[in-house]
Design a protein around this motif. Structure first.
Motif, PDB file in Angstrom:
ATOM      1  N   THR A 223       0.847  -1.192   0.000  1.00 36.51           N
ATOM      2  CA  THR A 223       0.000   0.000   0.000  1.00 36.51           C
ATOM      3  C   THR A 223       0.883   1.242   0.000  1.00 36.51           C
ATOM      4  OG1 THR A 223      -1.688  -1.189   1.238  1.00 36.51           O
ATOM      5  CG2 THR A 223      -1.854   1.205   1.202  1.00 36.51           C
ATOM      6  N   GLY A 224       0.520   2.217  -0.829  1.00 39.65           N
ATOM      7  CA  GLY A 224       1.369   3.386  -0.995  1.00 39.65           C
ATOM      8  C   GLY A 224       1.396   4.331   0.179  1.00 39.65           C
ATOM      9  N   HIS A 225       0.378   4.258   1.064  1.00 38.88           N
ATOM     10  CA  HIS A 225       0.285   5.186   2.194  1.00 38.88           C
ATOM     11  C   HIS A 225       0.416   6.630   1.704  1.00 38.88           C
ATOM     12  CE1 HIS A 225       0.367   2.437   5.767  1.00 38.88           C
ATOM     13  NE2 HIS A 225       0.729   1.595   4.809  1.00 38.88           N
ATOM     14  N   ASP A 226      -0.284   6.933   0.585  1.00 38.81           N
ATOM     15  CA  ASP A 226      -0.205   8.273   0.004  1.00 38.81           C
ATOM     16  C   ASP A 226      -1.546   9.008   0.069  1.00 38.81           C
ATOM     17  OD1 ASP A 226      -1.562   6.690  -1.796  1.00 38.81           O
ATOM     18  OD2 ASP A 226      -0.454   7.342  -3.556  1.00 38.81           O
ATOM     19  N   GLU A 227      -2.421   8.571   0.982  1.00 39.82           N
ATOM     20  CA  GLU A 227      -3.735   9.207   1.106  1.00 39.82           C
ATOM     21  C   GLU A 227      -3.944   9.821   2.485  1.00 39.82           C
ATOM     22  OE1 GLU A 227      -5.917   9.725  -1.182  1.00 39.82           O
ATOM     23  OE2 GLU A 227      -5.377   8.369  -2.823  1.00 39.82           O
ATOM     24  N   GLY A 228      -2.862  10.251   3.111  1.00 37.85           N
ATOM     25  CA  GLY A 228      -2.994  10.956   4.372  1.00 37.85           C
ATOM     26  C   GLY A 228      -3.013  12.455   4.121  1.00 37.85           C
ATOM     27  N   HIS A 229      -4.154  13.103   4.340  1.00 37.93           N
ATOM     28  CA  HIS A 229      -4.371  14.479   3.894  1.00 37.93           C
ATOM     29  C   HIS A 229      -4.630  15.424   5.066  1.00 37.93           C
ATOM     30  CE1 HIS A 229      -4.610  12.463   0.099  1.00 37.93           C
ATOM     31  NE2 HIS A 229      -5.730  11.835   0.432  1.00 37.93           N
ATOM     32  N   GLY A 230      -4.301  16.692   4.850  1.00 41.71           N
ATOM     33  CA  GLY A 230      -4.572  17.706   5.859  1.00 41.71           C
ATOM     34  C   GLY A 230      -6.047  18.041   5.942  1.00 41.71           C
ATOM     35  N   ILE A 231      -6.624  18.449   4.791  1.00 40.41           N
ATOM     36  CA  ILE A 231      -8.048  18.772   4.721  1.00 40.41           C
ATOM     37  C   ILE A 231      -8.647  18.003   3.557  1.00 40.41           C
ATOM     38  CG2 ILE A 231      -9.773  20.585   4.388  1.00 40.41           C
ATOM     39  CD1 ILE A 231      -7.789  22.575   5.559  1.00 40.41           C
ATOM     40  N   CYS A 232      -9.710  17.248   3.816  1.00 38.27           N
ATOM     41  CA  CYS A 232     -10.429  16.501   2.779  1.00 38.27           C
ATOM     42  C   CYS A 232     -11.764  17.181   2.536  1.00 38.27           C
ATOM     43  CB  CYS A 232     -10.663  15.059   3.212  1.00 38.27           C
ATOM     44  SG  CYS A 232      -9.150  14.121   3.508  1.00 38.27           S
ATOM     45  N   VAL A 233     -11.981  17.592   1.282  1.00 40.00           N
ATOM     46  CA  VAL A 233     -13.246  18.237   0.884  1.00 40.00           C
ATOM     47  C   VAL A 233     -13.850  17.312  -0.146  1.00 40.00           C
ATOM     48  CG1 VAL A 233     -14.299  20.322  -0.057  1.00 40.00           C
ATOM     49  CG2 VAL A 233     -12.185  20.497   1.278  1.00 40.00           C
ATOM     50  N   THR A 251       1.311  12.600   4.750  1.00 41.92           N
ATOM     51  CA  THR A 251       1.759  11.475   3.934  1.00 41.92           C
ATOM     52  C   THR A 251       1.171  11.524   2.527  1.00 41.92           C
ATOM     53  OG1 THR A 251      -0.045  10.080   4.762  1.00 41.92           O
ATOM     54  CG2 THR A 251       2.062  10.000   5.952  1.00 41.92           C
ATOM     55  N   GLY A 252       0.116  12.307   2.330  1.00 47.90           N
ATOM     56  CA  GLY A 252      -0.475  12.504   1.017  1.00 47.90           C
ATOM     57  C   GLY A 252      -0.453  13.961   0.607  1.00 47.90           C
ATOM     58  N   ASP A 253      -1.618  14.631   0.661  1.00 50.33           N
ATOM     59  CA  ASP A 253      -1.779  15.985   0.140  1.00 50.33           C
ATOM     60  C   ASP A 253      -2.118  16.972   1.252  1.00 50.33           C
ATOM     61  OD1 ASP A 253      -1.648  14.517  -2.219  1.00 50.33           O
ATOM     62  OD2 ASP A 253      -3.821  14.549  -2.513  1.00 50.33           O
ATOM     63  N   GLY A 254      -1.793  18.235   0.995  1.00 50.24           N
ATOM     64  CA  GLY A 254      -2.261  19.274   1.891  1.00 50.24           C
ATOM     65  C   GLY A 254      -3.773  19.379   1.868  1.00 50.24           C
ATOM     66  N   HIS A 283       6.134  20.465   2.112  1.00 50.89           N
ATOM     67  CA  HIS A 283       6.775  19.262   2.651  1.00 50.89           C
ATOM     68  C   HIS A 283       5.785  18.107   2.844  1.00 50.89           C
ATOM     69  CE1 HIS A 283       9.962  22.237   3.632  1.00 50.89           C
ATOM     70  NE2 HIS A 283      10.765  21.202   3.388  1.00 50.89           N
ATOM     71  N   ASN A 284       4.888  17.937   1.880  1.00 50.05           N
ATOM     72  CA  ASN A 284       4.027  16.758   1.875  1.00 50.05           C
ATOM     73  C   ASN A 284       4.624  15.698   0.955  1.00 50.05           C
ATOM     74  OD1 ASN A 284       2.143  18.106   3.555  1.00 50.05           O
ATOM     75  ND2 ASN A 284       1.300  19.132   1.756  1.00 50.05           N
ATOM     76  N   ARG A 285       4.268  14.427   1.182  1.00 52.41           N
ATOM     77  CA  ARG A 285       4.860  13.355   0.386  1.00 52.41           C
ATOM     78  C   ARG A 285       4.317  13.331  -1.037  1.00 52.41           C
ATOM     79  NH1 ARG A 285       3.524   8.312   1.509  1.00 52.41           N
ATOM     80  NH2 ARG A 285       5.413   7.361   0.624  1.00 52.41           N
ATOM     81  N   ARG A 286       3.036  13.649  -1.228  1.00 46.36           N
ATOM     82  CA  ARG A 286       2.459  13.451  -2.551  1.00 46.36           C
ATOM     83  C   ARG A 286       2.182  14.756  -3.279  1.00 46.36           C
ATOM     84  NH1 ARG A 286      -3.072  10.080  -3.904  1.00 46.36           N
ATOM     85  NH2 ARG A 286      -4.021  12.038  -3.256  1.00 46.36           N
ATOM     86  N   GLN A 287       1.360  15.610  -2.726  1.00 45.99           N
ATOM     87  CA  GLN A 287       0.907  16.778  -3.447  1.00 45.99           C
ATOM     88  C   GLN A 287       0.657  17.947  -2.508  1.00 45.99           C
ATOM     89  OE1 GLN A 287       0.891  15.288  -6.836  1.00 45.99           O
ATOM     90  NE2 GLN A 287      -1.286  14.831  -6.902  1.00 45.99           N
ATOM     91  N   THR A 310       6.479  10.598  -2.785  1.00 45.42           N
ATOM     92  CA  THR A 310       5.812   9.563  -3.567  1.00 45.42           C
ATOM     93  C   THR A 310       5.052  10.240  -4.693  1.00 45.42           C
ATOM     94  OG1 THR A 310       4.379   7.603  -3.433  1.00 45.42           O
ATOM     95  CG2 THR A 310       3.708   9.507  -2.140  1.00 45.42           C
ATOM     96  N   SER A 311       5.023   9.624  -5.870  1.00 46.53           N
ATOM     97  CA  SER A 311       4.465  10.262  -7.055  1.00 46.53           C
ATOM     98  C   SER A 311       2.983  10.593  -6.856  1.00 46.53           C
ATOM     99  CB  SER A 311       4.636   9.336  -8.263  1.00 46.53           C
ATOM    100  OG  SER A 311       3.908   8.152  -8.093  1.00 46.53           O
ATOM    101  N   PRO A 312       2.507  11.687  -7.503  1.00 44.35           N
ATOM    102  CA  PRO A 312       3.154  12.484  -8.543  1.00 44.35           C
ATOM    103  C   PRO A 312       4.085  13.597  -8.054  1.00 44.35           C
ATOM    104  CG  PRO A 312       0.807  12.278  -8.952  1.00 44.35           C
ATOM    105  CD  PRO A 312       1.046  11.835  -7.541  1.00 44.35           C
ATOM    106  N   GLN A 313       3.968  14.061  -6.811  1.00 44.27           N
ATOM    107  CA  GLN A 313       4.867  15.064  -6.237  1.00 44.27           C
ATOM    108  C   GLN A 313       4.748  16.426  -6.923  1.00 44.27           C
ATOM    109  OE1 GLN A 313       8.746  12.706  -4.850  1.00 44.27           O
ATOM    110  NE2 GLN A 313       8.241  12.230  -6.973  1.00 44.27           N
ATOM    111  N   PHE A 314       3.497  16.847  -7.208  1.00 42.29           N
ATOM    112  CA  PHE A 314       3.239  18.144  -7.831  1.00 42.29           C
ATOM    113  C   PHE A 314       2.676  19.125  -6.804  1.00 42.29           C
ATOM    114  CE2 PHE A 314       3.903  16.142 -11.828  1.00 42.29           C
ATOM    115  CZ  PHE A 314       4.127  17.163 -12.742  1.00 42.29           C
ATOM    116  N   GLY A 315       2.859  20.403  -7.111  1.00 43.65           N
ATOM    117  CA  GLY A 315       2.218  21.427  -6.291  1.00 43.65           C
ATOM    118  C   GLY A 315       0.711  21.333  -6.386  1.00 43.65           C
ATOM    119  N   ILE A 316       0.188  21.307  -7.628  1.00 48.39           N
ATOM    120  CA  ILE A 316      -1.250  21.151  -7.874  1.00 48.39           C
ATOM    121  C   ILE A 316      -1.426  20.117  -8.973  1.00 48.39           C
ATOM    122  CG2 ILE A 316      -3.373  22.260  -8.653  1.00 48.39           C
ATOM    123  CD1 ILE A 316      -2.322  24.889  -7.516  1.00 48.39           C
TER     124      ILE A 316
END
Length: 533
Positions: A223-233, A251-254, A283-287, A310-316
């Motif tokens: 599991t990528g563990h790339d879905e840990g987010h600050g705010i989920c809308v 671990t995921g996105d802001g 300084h987030n892992r994904r986005q 962890t990919s994609p590693q983009f700002g937006i």
């Protein structure tokens, strides 16, 4: 998220002032393939034929076609007419803000027995949520969390660690010095703050902190563990404002914005009217921000930096994953040190990316370029701006600076195509504008596409490359003379006028050399009615 991967506060006033000084025009671009050595191995300069440039011959005829639009300072001009190549961009997107909430309740820590010194994450989460529900039931619509460090997190199933869950029609305000922190966990998915199916919400102030450095990435294996987010809308929310927040170490996105996917029996329901402004996301892992099924999204005045892990590693990243994304305005943000790139769109429609600053590295704490600083970004994989074929975008008045070659080369604006889409075709009837951008040590690459309007861009030490393009218009672009290639075009059909070489900052107009671009015999690129127009 399946983006293809090859290979304390918001904007400072001084930086905003510097961004406001860029000129503008009208334009569009898509391109393809992996590049190297300043070219493109899949249809760019590598197999794109002879280059055009230098003193380039003379015009086939001297007149500008009667249907030519004129790029104008702050106006994006549609391509006129009603033929095959005519198209009109959408209006500059906006988002409706939530209501103002003024009936304030400051959570009483002693009454609710809430720890504010980073202890008891399950009890802290439960009691803050209880306090929010009580306040809403008793007529309060603005709930304030006082200063302190609030450790939250409860494993509610094998995949998810739950945090703060907001009611609808409310503001959550973190006081100065208030931190909401996800407790270290081994779940691959979490939301520190969740706006789930509840609309008309504002989240403001303070700091939201992930568990990136303490997270257990080993459960379950694979599991990528790339879905840990600050705010989920998520799930068809409407009217959300996120402002003046620091979101980091996730671990995921802001911020993750998600709409409801449609099916054979149900209609897709996007999340709508989301505004993210004046925040620092870093300084987030994904986005920084992921948009997965959003309409009328505004992202403005943020500093988005140091996405790596962890990919994609983009700002937006606009990536619908089976959903549609449209009417998105990304305005006056600062991007730096993002390992994948700064902005990628694979599903966006009517996306305006305007007056942003994109710098790979050598920036100060506010994201301002300083050549005396060392580059502490090891690599950037894809590039500052990535546009997938079939998206339609207005890329307007941005400042792009590269210090490192990506796997694609030194391309500040680059279009991607799939292996099956390598032809001068386009299903989307709306094209792309690329206008008024200033690029340093970076170029613009376009290939295997149609309906571009590229105008008033200034490239310092870079290349404008086009290959296998139809319905393309180039006007009023300027490239400083470099030791290598400047304009390189092959199998391009459209109209070119007033494109110049050898224009340096502060140079006199008479020092410029206007170039003309005769192309393939069956598709001349010239100042007259073009073959495909």
């Amino acid at each position: 998220m399946t983006s293809k991967q090859w290979s304390r506060w918001g904007l400072r006033a001084t930086l905003l002032a510097s961004l406001g000084a860029v000129s503008i025009s009208a334009c569009g671009s898509d391109s393809g393939g992996n590049q190297s050595n300043g070219g493109a191995s899949n249809g760019g300069s590598a197999n794109g034929g002879s280059s055009a440039g230098g003193n380039g011959g003379s015009a086939i005829d001297g007149g500008t076609p009667a249907d030519a639009s004129t790029s104008d300072g702050s106006v994006v001009n549609p391509v006129p007419g009603d033929g095959e190549c005519a198209w009109t961009p959408g209006d500059r997107p906006t988002a409706v803000l939530p209501d103002e909430h003024t009936n304030e309740y400051v959570i009483e820590l002693e009454r609710w027995q809430i720890s504010n010194n980073a202890q008891d994450p399950v009890e802290t989460r439960t009691r803050i949520n209880d306090a929010i529900r009580w306040a809403r039931d008793n007529g309060y619509d603005k709930i304030v969390i006082p200063p302190g460090n609030y450790l939250v997190g409860e494993a509610t199933n094998d995949a998810y660690s739950a945090g703060i869950e907001l009611e609808g029609d409310m503001t959550l305000e973190l006081a100065d010095g208030a931190v909401l922190q996800m407790a270290p966990n081994d779940r691959w998915n979490y939301c520190v703050v969740s706006v789930n199916s509840n609309s008309n919400v504002t989240i403001r102030g303070g700091e939201i902190l992930g568990d990136r450095d303490q997270h257990d990435y080993g459960n379950p294996e694979g599991t990528g563990h790339d879905e840990g987010h600050g705010i989920c809308v998520w799930t068809a929310v409407d009217r959300v404002l996120i402002e003046d927040i620091e979101l980091h170490e996730l671990t995921g996105d802001g911020v993750l914005i998600v709409g409801t996917k449609g099916s054979d029996s149900t209609q897709e329901k996007p999340t709508t009217n989301v505004t993210i402004r004046n925040s620092e996301i870093h300084h987030n892992r994904r986005q920084g921000v992921s948009i997965v099924g959003g309409y009328n999204i505004v992202i403005e005045g943020n500093h988005i930096h140091h996405m790596q892990g962890t990919s994609p590693q983009f700002g937006i990243d606009i990536e619908g994953a089976g959903r549609r994304d449209q009417d998105i305005h990304i305005f006056r943000n600062v991007f730096d040190h993002n390992a994948g790139g700064d902005f990628v769109t694979s599903t966006g429609h009517n996306v305006w990316f305007e007056e942003n600053s994109l710098t790979q590295c050598q920036t100060d704490d506010a994201g301002v370029y300083d050549p005396s600083l060392t580059c502490d970004l090891e690599k950037q994989i894809d590039g500052p701006i990535i546009l997938w074929k079939e998206t339609d975008n207005v890329i307007l008045n941005n400042r792009i600076r590269m210090s490192l070659r990506t796997v694609n080369g030194f391309w500040g604006i680059l279009g991607y195509v799939s292996g099956s889409a390598k032809s001068a075709t386009r299903d989307n009837p709306v094209g792309n504008y690329i206008a008024g951008n200033t690029l340093y040590d970076a170029g613009i690459h376009m290939a295997h596409n149609m309906r571009y309007f590229v105008a008033n861009n200034t490239i310092h030490n870079g290349l404008m490359l086009g290959f296998n393009l139809a319905c393309t218009r180039l006007e009023d672009n300027h490239i400083n003379r470099t030791a290598s290639e400047n304009y390189k075009l092959r199998d391009v059909a459209g109209v070119a006028t007033r494109n110049f070489l050898n224009r340096s900052e502060g140079a006199k107009p008479e020092e410029e050399v206007e170039l003309f671009f005769p192309m393939a015999n069956d598709a001349p690129y010239r100042n007259s009615s073009p073959v495909f127009w």
